[in-house]
Design a protein around this motif. Sequence first.
Motif, mmCIF file in Angstrom:
data_model
loop_
_atom_site.group_PDB
_atom_site.id
_atom_site.type_symbol
_atom_site.label_atom_id
_atom_site.label_comp_id
_atom_site.label_asym_id
_atom_site.label_seq_id
_atom_site.Cartn_x
_atom_site.Cartn_y
_atom_site.Cartn_z
ATOM 1 N N GLY A 96 0.773 -1.285 -0.035
ATOM 2 C CA GLY A 96 0.000 0.107 0.048
ATOM 3 C C GLY A 96 0.727 1.478 -0.074
ATOM 4 N N ASP A 97 0.310 2.247 -0.242
ATOM 5 C CA ASP A 97 1.095 3.681 -0.238
ATOM 6 C C ASP A 97 1.463 4.002 1.236
ATOM 7 O OD1 ASP A 97 0.370 4.224 -2.926
ATOM 8 O OD2 ASP A 97 -1.457 5.142 -2.576
ATOM 9 N N PRO A 98 2.620 4.870 1.209
ATOM 10 C CA PRO A 98 3.028 5.175 2.475
ATOM 11 C C PRO A 98 2.041 6.053 3.224
ATOM 12 C CG PRO A 98 4.698 5.609 0.803
ATOM 13 C CD PRO A 98 3.367 4.955 -0.025
ATOM 14 N N GLY A 99 1.818 5.671 4.375
ATOM 15 C CA GLY A 99 0.881 6.293 5.433
ATOM 16 C C GLY A 99 -0.678 6.009 5.412
ATOM 17 N N ILE A 100 -0.844 5.092 4.555
ATOM 18 C CA ILE A 100 -2.402 4.432 4.392
ATOM 19 C C ILE A 100 -2.715 3.829 5.408
ATOM 20 C CG2 ILE A 100 -1.935 2.090 3.286
ATOM 21 C CD1 ILE A 100 -4.117 4.836 1.688
ATOM 22 N N GLY A 101 -1.879 3.285 6.116
ATOM 23 C CA GLY A 101 -2.099 2.605 7.737
ATOM 24 C C GLY A 101 -1.655 1.159 7.804
ATOM 25 N N LYS A 102 -0.651 0.871 7.070
ATOM 26 C CA LYS A 102 -0.140 -0.880 7.200
ATOM 27 C C LYS A 102 0.285 -1.016 8.456
ATOM 28 C CE LYS A 102 2.581 0.261 3.946
ATOM 29 N NZ LYS A 102 2.172 1.383 3.566
ATOM 30 N N SER A 103 1.117 -0.096 8.932
ATOM 31 C CA SER A 103 1.714 -0.169 10.349
ATOM 32 C C SER A 103 0.736 -0.265 11.519
ATOM 33 C CB SER A 103 2.765 0.670 10.870
ATOM 34 O OG SER A 103 3.748 0.947 9.976
ATOM 35 N N THR A 104 -0.343 0.493 11.241
ATOM 36 C CA THR A 104 -1.367 0.698 12.295
ATOM 37 C C THR A 104 -2.133 -0.582 12.242
ATOM 38 O OG1 THR A 104 -1.611 3.127 11.926
ATOM 39 C CG2 THR A 104 -3.458 1.913 13.026
ATOM 40 N N LEU A 105 -2.520 -1.177 11.060
ATOM 41 C CA LEU A 105 -3.164 -2.374 11.001
ATOM 42 C C LEU A 105 -2.593 -3.625 11.586
ATOM 43 C CD1 LEU A 105 -5.782 -3.753 9.697
ATOM 44 C CD2 LEU A 105 -4.205 -4.619 7.687
ATOM 45 N N ARG A 138 -1.319 4.860 21.852
ATOM 46 C CA ARG A 138 -2.580 5.708 21.536
ATOM 47 C C ARG A 138 -3.690 4.793 21.207
ATOM 48 N NH1 ARG A 138 -1.556 9.391 16.464
ATOM 49 N NH2 ARG A 138 -3.787 9.573 15.751
ATOM 50 N N LEU A 139 -3.083 3.524 20.920
ATOM 51 C CA LEU A 139 -4.267 2.546 20.503
ATOM 52 C C LEU A 139 -4.559 1.549 21.582
ATOM 53 C CD1 LEU A 139 -2.872 1.351 17.047
ATOM 54 C CD2 LEU A 139 -4.494 2.913 17.477
ATOM 55 N N GLY A 140 -4.111 1.945 22.783
ATOM 56 C CA GLY A 140 -4.242 1.180 23.956
ATOM 57 C C GLY A 140 -3.707 -0.360 24.001
ATOM 58 N N GLY A 214 4.967 -4.019 2.714
ATOM 59 C CA GLY A 214 5.396 -3.329 1.284
ATOM 60 C C GLY A 214 5.208 -2.029 0.724
ATOM 61 N N HIS A 215 5.837 -1.076 0.713
ATOM 62 C CA HIS A 215 5.419 0.174 0.076
ATOM 63 C C HIS A 215 5.293 0.343 -1.212
ATOM 64 C CE1 HIS A 215 5.717 2.139 4.191
ATOM 65 N NE2 HIS A 215 6.903 1.598 4.310
ATOM 66 N N VAL A 216 4.196 0.626 -1.865
ATOM 67 C CA VAL A 216 4.216 0.810 -3.269
ATOM 68 C C VAL A 216 4.815 2.270 -3.285
ATOM 69 C CG1 VAL A 216 2.362 1.067 -4.968
ATOM 70 C CG2 VAL A 216 1.994 -0.175 -3.202
ATOM 71 N N MET A 267 -10.027 4.933 8.989
ATOM 72 C CA MET A 267 -9.026 5.707 9.924
ATOM 73 C C MET A 267 -9.575 6.446 10.934
ATOM 74 S SD MET A 267 -5.817 5.424 10.787
ATOM 75 C CE MET A 267 -4.736 4.649 9.686
ATOM 76 N N ALA A 268 -9.527 6.240 12.019
ATOM 77 C CA ALA A 268 -10.111 7.365 13.033
ATOM 78 C C ALA A 268 -9.146 7.649 14.146
ATOM 79 C CB ALA A 268 -11.367 6.597 13.801
ATOM 80 N N GLU A 269 -9.370 8.426 15.049
ATOM 81 C CA GLU A 269 -8.595 8.866 16.094
ATOM 82 C C GLU A 269 -7.787 7.843 16.684
ATOM 83 O OE1 GLU A 269 -7.141 12.378 18.064
ATOM 84 O OE2 GLU A 269 -8.508 12.114 16.201
ATOM 85 N N ARG A 270 -8.421 6.782 17.213
ATOM 86 C CA ARG A 270 -7.846 5.744 17.841
ATOM 87 C C ARG A 270 -7.480 4.441 16.732
ATOM 88 N NH1 ARG A 270 -8.943 4.423 23.013
ATOM 89 N NH2 ARG A 270 -6.987 5.163 23.786
ATOM 90 N N GLY A 271 -7.026 4.777 15.797
ATOM 91 C CA GLY A 271 -6.487 3.754 14.827
ATOM 92 C C GLY A 271 -7.824 3.207 13.872
ATOM 93 N N LEU A 272 -7.556 2.101 13.370
ATOM 94 C CA LEU A 272 -8.518 1.664 12.384
ATOM 95 C C LEU A 272 -9.861 0.958 12.912
ATOM 96 C CD1 LEU A 272 -5.736 0.239 9.894
ATOM 97 C CD2 LEU A 272 -7.493 1.969 9.310
HETATM 98 P P1 TYD Z 1 0.598 4.188 9.384
HETATM 99 O O1 TYD Z 1 0.147 2.925 9.738
HETATM 100 O O2 TYD Z 1 1.905 4.656 9.938
HETATM 101 O O3 TYD Z 1 1.019 4.132 7.930
HETATM 102 P P2 TYD Z 1 1.987 3.144 6.825
HETATM 103 O O4 TYD Z 1 2.593 2.230 7.882
HETATM 104 O O5 TYD Z 1 0.983 2.611 5.782
HETATM 105 O O6 TYD Z 1 2.806 4.154 6.348
HETATM 106 O O7 TYD Z 1 -0.321 5.431 9.598
HETATM 107 C C1 TYD Z 1 -0.055 6.414 9.230
HETATM 108 C C2 TYD Z 1 -1.570 7.462 9.129
HETATM 109 O O8 TYD Z 1 -2.418 7.123 9.875
HETATM 110 C C3 TYD Z 1 -0.828 8.638 9.833
HETATM 111 O O9 TYD Z 1 -0.946 9.624 8.973
HETATM 112 C C4 TYD Z 1 -1.792 9.008 10.968
HETATM 113 C C5 TYD Z 1 -2.761 8.223 10.747
HETATM 114 N N1 TYD Z 1 -3.294 7.595 12.032
HETATM 115 C C6 TYD Z 1 -4.613 8.134 12.454
HETATM 116 O O10 TYD Z 1 -5.281 8.825 11.990
HETATM 117 N N2 TYD Z 1 -4.989 7.611 13.841
HETATM 118 C C7 TYD Z 1 -4.539 6.648 14.428
HETATM 119 O O11 TYD Z 1 -4.819 6.064 15.647
HETATM 120 C C8 TYD Z 1 -3.152 6.279 14.009
HETATM 121 C C9 TYD Z 1 -2.399 5.228 14.830
HETATM 122 C C10 TYD Z 1 -2.512 6.749 12.681
#
Ligand code: TYD
Length: 454
Positions: A96-105, A138-140, A214-216, A267-272
């Motif tokens: 996925g694109d950088p910043g899309i939320g892969k690490s968060t997921l 942040r995600l508890g 993997g970043h696209v 994507m919300a304040e406290r994660g996905l």
């Molecule tokens: P991230 O998982 O770091 O993306 P990736 O690993 O794909 O590069 O997510 C990055 C974006 O998600 C960042 O711009 C902030 C947003 N975000 C929220 O809006 N809420 C959250 O609770 C978290 C953890 C991230």
Amino acid sequence: MAHERSIYRCQQCGFASPKPGTCPDCKRMTGELMALVEERAAPTPGRRRTGLSHSRPRPLGDITMEHTDRLRTGIGELDRVLGGGVVPGSLVLIGGDPGIGKSTLLIQAARALATAAPPVLYVSAEESAAQVKLRADRLGITSDGLLLWTETDLGAVEAELDTVKPQILVIDSIQTVFLPALESAPGSVAQVRECGGRLMTIAKGRGIATFLVGHVTKEGALAGPRVLEHLVDTVLYFEGEQHHAYRVLRAVKNRFGSTNEIGVFQMAERGLLEVKNPSGFFLAERPRDVPGSVIVAGLEGTRPLLLELQALVAPASFGTPRRTVLGADYNRVCLLLAVLEKRAGVPLASQDVFVNVAGGGRVTEPAADLAVLVAAASSYMDRPVRGEVVVLGEVGLTGEVRAVTGLEARLREAAQLGFTQAVVPKSNLLEAPRLPVEVHGVATVHDALDALLS
Ligand code: TYD
Ligand code: MG
């Protein structure tokens, strides 16, 4: 000892040549001059057997299957896309694109996995431990079964596995880890491929379920993920518009499940957050009885999804009229506008046309053709499509409306969201059993405009 020879590789498409220079493939395809980068082959002493086990051919009937229990990530949408949970020893790529939320997921998935199958080893090769900790806080997430390690040397990670004995391994990301034995830089095709191969051996050999991030890259040239697709068991892509909250996780390859599944997140304040009712999500802000807005009952794989298509047709101020398309295929929309003009007599030659899928959604299937066309006509005539109606149908060049697949599933979803009528291809009604909404069959674009806008 074999003579060690260099090869030269394009970092964009992976083209390899014995000689330096620029990449002929990229030049042909995009006109870009990409320099070929020198690489040494990895020193591989005694690379003779490459199989996963020292087995012999056996009759199919003799092969017994071990029952593999899948591990639940606790995220329903992710489990479904994986085919019902994580298979031990599987290798899963999340692109996925950088910043899309892969690490968060993945850190959210690690929460439940760290309890069900500890320990989970999360190798962060691009963020500091403090950054990951901050996100986890942040995600508890406060799990003892989750081990975090900032390390970029894959050799060091491998060496540590005997001590840590993880059941789940996360590599974030495959483009930032490297094997020191290779001379090329992290993120280069050679490194990504070798690291992927090494992780494959680790996953299969030790039965560790492994996730790779993997970043696209921005051109969509997937220097990272694409070169690994054939190797891994499962490829998931995480997509969405950066400025919209919704994200879709799509399986494009899955050796342990269907590739027809999608997972929808917000994507919300406290994660996905999981979006259990994506149609409701996309239609939340739908305007009623306004020109240029049409609801299409789409199908994403096997999952019905209602989307709102919007069109705005306005007189062009000067010169060539503009066509702007967001969330749909540009060429397809141009084709549909030509059909609308020629077959239904709607003059668009001096009109600007803007087409958008509301909420940052995307339509990819031809079943949305008729809805695009009706939306444009509705805006041009300044006449709304009245009532709770969904529109479906593929449109051909002669203005005929062609059948779509999965009619019943689409209409069931529409009924669930309160729609009472549907305009569908006439040919679909031949096979149709009892449908959950009142249907009106149309054979041509003309019929459809008559039914919806007169
Ligand atoms: P991230 O998982 O770091 O993306 P990736 O690993 O794909 O590069 O997510 C990055 C974006 O998600 C960042 O711009 C902030 C947003 N975000 C929220 O809006 N809420 C959250 O609770 C978290 C953890 C991230
Ligand atoms: Mg990340």
